[in-house]
Design a protein around this motif. Structure first.
Motif, mmCIF file in Angstrom:
data_model
loop_
_atom_site.group_PDB
_atom_site.id
_atom_site.type_symbol
_atom_site.label_atom_id
_atom_site.label_comp_id
_atom_site.label_asym_id
_atom_site.label_seq_id
_atom_site.Cartn_x
_atom_site.Cartn_y
_atom_site.Cartn_z
ATOM 1 N N GLY A 1 0.829 -1.206 0.000
ATOM 2 C CA GLY A 1 0.000 0.000 0.000
ATOM 3 C C GLY A 1 0.863 1.255 0.000
ATOM 4 N N LYS A 2 1.907 1.254 0.834
ATOM 5 C CA LYS A 2 2.812 2.410 0.876
ATOM 6 C C LYS A 2 3.428 2.659 -0.497
ATOM 7 N N ASN A 3 3.876 1.579 -1.140
ATOM 8 C CA ASN A 3 4.520 1.756 -2.440
ATOM 9 C C ASN A 3 3.528 2.223 -3.508
ATOM 10 N N LEU A 4 2.272 1.836 -3.330
ATOM 11 C CA LEU A 4 1.236 2.324 -4.246
ATOM 12 C C LEU A 4 1.054 3.838 -4.060
ATOM 13 N N VAL A 5 1.086 4.274 -2.820
ATOM 14 C CA VAL A 5 0.993 5.713 -2.532
ATOM 15 C C VAL A 5 2.173 6.437 -3.197
#
Ligand code: B1M
Length: 214
Positions: free
Chosen positions: A104-108
């Motif tokens: 999720g962080k990397n998607l952000v």
């Protein structure tokens, strides 16, 4: 199986054989990359979470699912819409101490950097000391914290308090499965000097980021 049923299965089974070709097929019929991520791929991840919760999957299998998800996101990344304007603002981004979840962080990171933000991604298990040092060095416009575990939500309270004690008041953008707007407002905000904004997903994160720098 039809394409719409095959896509979540790659994630559930943690398999990459045929994944890229099927993603291309979905793009070719007009599906938007973010719709593919938020639709069938996230549905697959939700099922992985459910099976894991029911002890029907072991950590090693969930890791394979995570790898399949990462492969899918990297395959779709070049197709995500891009805003070529130069830096709108700088975000420091991290998964909090004790937490290794980073999809999720990397998607952000992908969504914000594709939309004109400079993102400094500090990675996973980032403790307050590391965050404070980076914030002092980089002087970000805002700080993004991600965490998926219940204990990560609690860790965000500690992190906010430590940042405040270090004199940092850049807005905090917080997200992750164990968080809610109420938690951000009632538990994190009182420990911090600056605004604390909750984003339910990466697109909400982008909207809030745009508001912050407007
Ligand atoms: Co873990 N895990 N996991 N896991 N895992 C969860 C989170 C869990 C809910 C599964 C379950 O039990 N049903 C559960 C947490 C329970 C709890 O505390 N409530 C859990 C557990 C228990 C664990 C371990 C403790 C298991 C163990 O070892 N016994 C362990 C923890 C290790 C640690 O962190 N110290 C662990 C490990 C792992 C793997 C390593 C195997 C793997 C992670 C691999 C990786 O990330 N590199 C993993 C996975 C894959 C999951 C699930 C199945 C999927 C998470 C995911 O990637 N989702 C998850 C269950 C679930 O969520 N359904 C689960 C896809 C991703 C795109 O979504 O990260 O939620 P997400 O991001 C979303 C939003 O939350 C938001 O935007 C994204 C969408 O656009 N968002 C932000 C997130 N961060 C944001 C930041 C923002 C804005 C928005 O601004 C800064």
């Amino acid at each position: 199986l039809p394409l719409d049923q095959r896509l979540p299965l790659y994630i559930i089974e943690g398999s990459k054989d045929g994944l890229s070709a099927d993603l291309d097929a979905a793009l070719a019929r007009g599906d938007k990359p973010l719709e593919i991520i938020n639709g069938p791929l996230m549905a697959g991840m939700a099922e992985v979470g459910r099976l894991f919760n029911d002890n029907q999957l072991i950590v090693a299998e969930v890791l394979q699912s995570a790898e399949a998800m990462k492969t899918a996101v990297s395959h779709l990344e070049p197709h995500l819409s891009k805003d070529e304007t130069s830096s709108k603002g700088k975000m420091l981004l991290a998964t909090v101490k004790g937490d290794v979840h980073d999809i999720g962080k990397n998607l952000v990171e992908i969504i914000l950097s594709n939309n004109g933000f400079e993102v400094i991604n500090l990675g996973i298990k980032v403790g307050p000391e590391e965050l404070i040092a980076a914030a002092k060095k980089e002087k970000p416009d805002f700080i993004g914290l991600s965490g998926l575990l219940v204990k990560s939500a609690l860790q965000m309270i500690v992190t906010a308090a430590d940042l405040k004690a270090a004199g940092i008041d850049a807005p905090l953008l917080v997200g992750g499965a164990a968080l809610s707007r109420a938690f951000a407002d009632n538990r994190i905000t009182p420990e911090y000097n600056g605004p604390v904004l909750y984003a339910k997903d990466a697109m909400a994160g982008l909207e809030l980021a745009n508001q912050l720098v407007d």
